[in-house]
Design an enzyme around this catalytic site. Structure first.
Site, PDB file in Angstrom:
ATOM      1  N   VAL A   2      53.187  46.741  37.557  1.00  0.00           N
ATOM      2  CA  VAL A   2      53.661  46.786  39.037  1.00  0.00           C
ATOM      3  C   VAL A   2      54.012  45.057  39.593  1.00  0.00           C
ATOM      4  O   VAL A   2      54.853  46.004  40.966  1.00  0.00           O
ATOM      5  CB  VAL A   2      52.435  47.443  40.302  1.00  0.00           C
ATOM      6  CG1 VAL A   2      52.645  48.763  38.770  1.00  0.00           C
ATOM      7  CG2 VAL A   2      51.570  46.978  40.193  1.00  0.00           C
ATOM      8  N   TYR A  33      33.256  40.300  48.393  1.00  0.00           N
ATOM      9  CA  TYR A  33      33.652  41.601  48.146  1.00  0.00           C
ATOM     10  C   TYR A  33      35.168  41.126  48.297  1.00  0.00           C
ATOM     11  O   TYR A  33      36.137  40.854  47.812  1.00  0.00           O
ATOM     12  CB  TYR A  33      34.094  42.764  48.793  1.00  0.00           C
ATOM     13  CG  TYR A  33      34.929  44.478  47.861  1.00  0.00           C
ATOM     14  CD1 TYR A  33      34.771  44.128  47.138  1.00  0.00           C
ATOM     15  CD2 TYR A  33      36.198  44.404  49.055  1.00  0.00           C
ATOM     16  CE1 TYR A  33      35.642  45.431  46.798  1.00  0.00           C
ATOM     17  CE2 TYR A  33      37.248  45.245  48.734  1.00  0.00           C
ATOM     18  CZ  TYR A  33      36.789  45.704  47.343  1.00  0.00           C
ATOM     19  OH  TYR A  33      37.801  46.839  46.579  1.00  0.00           O
ATOM     20  N   LYS A  44      42.209  45.816  51.259  1.00  0.00           N
ATOM     21  CA  LYS A  44      41.951  46.831  50.928  1.00  0.00           C
ATOM     22  C   LYS A  44      41.780  47.263  53.030  1.00  0.00           C
ATOM     23  O   LYS A  44      42.850  48.152  52.649  1.00  0.00           O
ATOM     24  CB  LYS A  44      40.786  47.017  50.939  1.00  0.00           C
ATOM     25  CG  LYS A  44      40.628  46.964  48.850  1.00  0.00           C
ATOM     26  CD  LYS A  44      41.330  48.165  48.251  1.00  0.00           C
ATOM     27  CE  LYS A  44      41.180  48.000  46.786  1.00  0.00           C
ATOM     28  NZ  LYS A  44      41.479  48.976  45.925  1.00  0.00           N
TER      29      LYS A  44
HETATM   30  N1  LIG Z   1      35.241  50.888  40.884  1.00  0.00           N
HETATM   31  C1  LIG Z   1      34.910  50.379  42.040  1.00  0.00           C
HETATM   32  O1  LIG Z   1      33.822  50.243  42.603  1.00  0.00           O
HETATM   33  C2  LIG Z   1      36.325  50.895  43.235  1.00  0.00           C
HETATM   34  C3  LIG Z   1      36.109  51.521  44.358  1.00  0.00           C
HETATM   35  C4  LIG Z   1      37.052  51.638  45.052  1.00  0.00           C
HETATM   36  C5  LIG Z   1      37.867  51.516  44.717  1.00  0.00           C
HETATM   37  N2  LIG Z   1      37.743  51.219  43.341  1.00  0.00           N
HETATM   38  C6  LIG Z   1      39.774  50.993  43.276  1.00  0.00           C
HETATM   39  O2  LIG Z   1      40.518  51.419  42.862  1.00  0.00           O
HETATM   40  C7  LIG Z   1      41.301  51.578  41.975  1.00  0.00           C
HETATM   41  C8  LIG Z   1      41.480  51.010  39.940  1.00  0.00           C
HETATM   42  O3  LIG Z   1      40.256  50.539  39.583  1.00  0.00           O
HETATM   43  P1  LIG Z   1      39.069  50.868  38.488  1.00  0.00           P
HETATM   44  O4  LIG Z   1      37.447  50.393  39.120  1.00  0.00           O
HETATM   45  O5  LIG Z   1      39.313  51.955  37.814  1.00  0.00           O
HETATM   46  O6  LIG Z   1      39.509  49.425  37.629  1.00  0.00           O
HETATM   47  P2  LIG Z   1      40.613  50.097  35.865  1.00  0.00           P
HETATM   48  O7  LIG Z   1      40.338  48.595  36.201  1.00  0.00           O
HETATM   49  O8  LIG Z   1      39.997  50.674  35.482  1.00  0.00           O
HETATM   50  O9  LIG Z   1      41.137  50.250  36.927  1.00  0.00           O
HETATM   51  C9  LIG Z   1      42.863  49.144  37.331  1.00  0.00           C
HETATM   52  C10 LIG Z   1      43.349  48.986  36.485  1.00  0.00           C
HETATM   53  O10 LIG Z   1      44.999  48.201  37.413  1.00  0.00           O
HETATM   54  C11 LIG Z   1      45.610  47.732  36.774  1.00  0.00           C
HETATM   55  N3  LIG Z   1      46.510  46.710  36.691  1.00  0.00           N
HETATM   56  C12 LIG Z   1      46.518  45.430  37.043  1.00  0.00           C
HETATM   57  N4  LIG Z   1      47.361  44.672  37.268  1.00  0.00           N
HETATM   58  C13 LIG Z   1      48.651  45.484  36.828  1.00  0.00           C
HETATM   59  C14 LIG Z   1      49.543  45.289  37.073  1.00  0.00           C
HETATM   60  N5  LIG Z   1      50.331  44.186  37.265  1.00  0.00           N
HETATM   61  N6  LIG Z   1      50.464  45.999  37.067  1.00  0.00           N
HETATM   62  C15 LIG Z   1      50.015  47.415  36.432  1.00  0.00           C
HETATM   63  N7  LIG Z   1      48.847  48.235  36.164  1.00  0.00           N
HETATM   64  C16 LIG Z   1      47.884  46.506  36.787  1.00  0.00           C
HETATM   65  C17 LIG Z   1      44.841  47.482  35.218  1.00  0.00           C
HETATM   66  O11 LIG Z   1      45.049  47.528  34.044  1.00  0.00           O
HETATM   67  C18 LIG Z   1      43.935  48.820  35.368  1.00  0.00           C
HETATM   68  O12 LIG Z   1      44.499  49.762  34.243  1.00  0.00           O
HETATM   69  C19 LIG Z   1      41.235  49.702  41.742  1.00  0.00           C
HETATM   70  O13 LIG Z   1      42.031  49.991  43.579  1.00  0.00           O
HETATM   71  C20 LIG Z   1      40.428  49.130  42.666  1.00  0.00           C
HETATM   72  O14 LIG Z   1      39.886  48.661  44.335  1.00  0.00           O
HETATM   73  C21 LIG Z   1      37.340  51.449  42.514  1.00  0.00           C
END
Ligand SMILES: NC(=O)c1ccc[n+]([C@@H]2O[C@H](COP(=O)([O-])OP(=O)(O)OC[C@H]3O[C@@H](n4cnc5c(N)ncnc54)[C@H](O)[C@@H]3O)[C@@H](O)[C@H]2O)c1
Length: 265
Positions: free
Chosen positions: A70, A160, A167
């Site tokens: 992306v 964080y 965010k």
């Molecule tokens: N895990 C938590 O505690 C939590 C809490 C709130 C929000 N989030 C948010 O949820 C979302 C997903 O994160 P997650 O925790 O499921 O971790 P995850 O590692 O499973 O997912 C993150 C994804 O981002 C992708 N990614 C990173 N750089 C990229 C790029 N350049 N192009 C395409 N894809 C790319 C990774 O390949 C992965 O699939 C994120 O925005 C994260 O900030 C996570």
């Protein structure tokens, strides 16, 4: 008949079974949705990433699985051209992507580098604008988009750091995209999820402390699951939320309503 019978959409951000995007995919699949996945491309001719994502895709019957970095406008454009070819129109889009260089998120925000900040904002925030723009023409009948945020974008959370700045920007981006796409009958919302152990969250310093604090302090007295994130996204992506847009919905067991004193138990 499921909530998503006859609906088609794209989930960006599945990497393994622990991903928030996987919890979302499982719920939408169970409710009858037809899904397509994007994933971070493999480097140097390797196929590790594609194989990981296939392990999630196959049990859900997802055959459209394609790479899309992306941070590249060209890859986004090629990806959505392929989506159009395979799906025709779509009804929903999930953006579940974030990234920051480890050295720039593991340090105080004061010490974050200019390049690290650019990279984090580009992949974690601008990408939502870029994919929303590319996907919007495919929403022929209207629909909904969702992105994933965290409480560290509203209030300061130890560890964080710079991702909290991202965010905050992502949440405001959600609201402006809601304005820009509202007249096309495309709703844009965010789920602010409580902490869950994933590949991305392992980059956050003191993450296990965040999990403990959440479980101790949230009114529900526990951590949350990816399936609970999936159910909330299901609501925001379905007609059940037909008049809701630009909203940041907390899925955190109520953690965000507590005062700092309450949060510290
Ligand atoms: N895990 C938590 O505690 C939590 C809490 C709130 C929000 N989030 C948010 O949820 C979302 C997903 O994160 P997650 O925790 O499921 O971790 P995850 O590692 O499973 O997912 C993150 C994804 O981002 C992708 N990614 C990173 N750089 C990229 C790029 N350049 N192009 C395409 N894809 C790319 C990774 O390949 C992965 O699939 C994120 O925005 C994260 O900030 C996570």
């Amino acid at each position: 008949m499921g909530l998503f019978s006859g609906k088609k959409g794209i989930i960006m951000g599945v990497v393994n079974d622990f991903s928030l995007a996987t919890g979302i995919a499982k719920f939408l699949h169970a409710e009858g949705a037809q899904l397509g996945f994007s994933h971070l491309p493999d480097q140097d001719g390797k196929t590790r990433m594609a194989q990981r994502v296939q392990r999630v895709a196959e049990p859900l019957g997802v055959s459209f699985v394609k790479p899309c970095d992306v941070s590249s406008d060209q890859q986004i454009s090629e990806f959505f051209a392929a989506v159009q070819e395979s799906f025709g129109h779509i009804d929903f889009l999930v953006h579940s992507i974030a990234f920051a260089p480890l050295e720039d998120i593991r340090c105080p925000t004061l010490e974050a580098s200019r390049q690290g900040f650019h990279t984090a904002m580009d992949i974690s925030v601008y990408s939502f604008i870029a994919v929303a723009r590319a996907a919007a023409p495919l929403f022929e009948k209207g629909g909904a988009m969702v992105t994933l945020s965290y409480f560290g974008g509203e209030k300061v959370v130890h560890g964080y750091n710079m991702m909290g700045v991202c965010k905050a920007a992502l949440e405001m981006t959600t609201r402006y995209l809601a304005l820009d796409l509202g007249r096309k009958n495309i709703r844009v919302n965010a789920v602010s999820a409580g902490p869950i152990k994933t590949l991305a969250s392992s980059a956050v310093g003191e993450f296990s402390k965040m999990l403990d604090l959440q479980a101790d302090s949230a009114p529900l007295g526990r951590n949350i699951t990816t399936l609970e994130v999936g159910k909330a996204c299901g609501y925001l992506l379905s007609d059940l939320s037909s008049a809701t847009t630009g909203e940041i919905m907390h899925v955190d067991g109520g953690f965000n309503i507590m005062s700092a004193v309450g949060r510290n138990g």
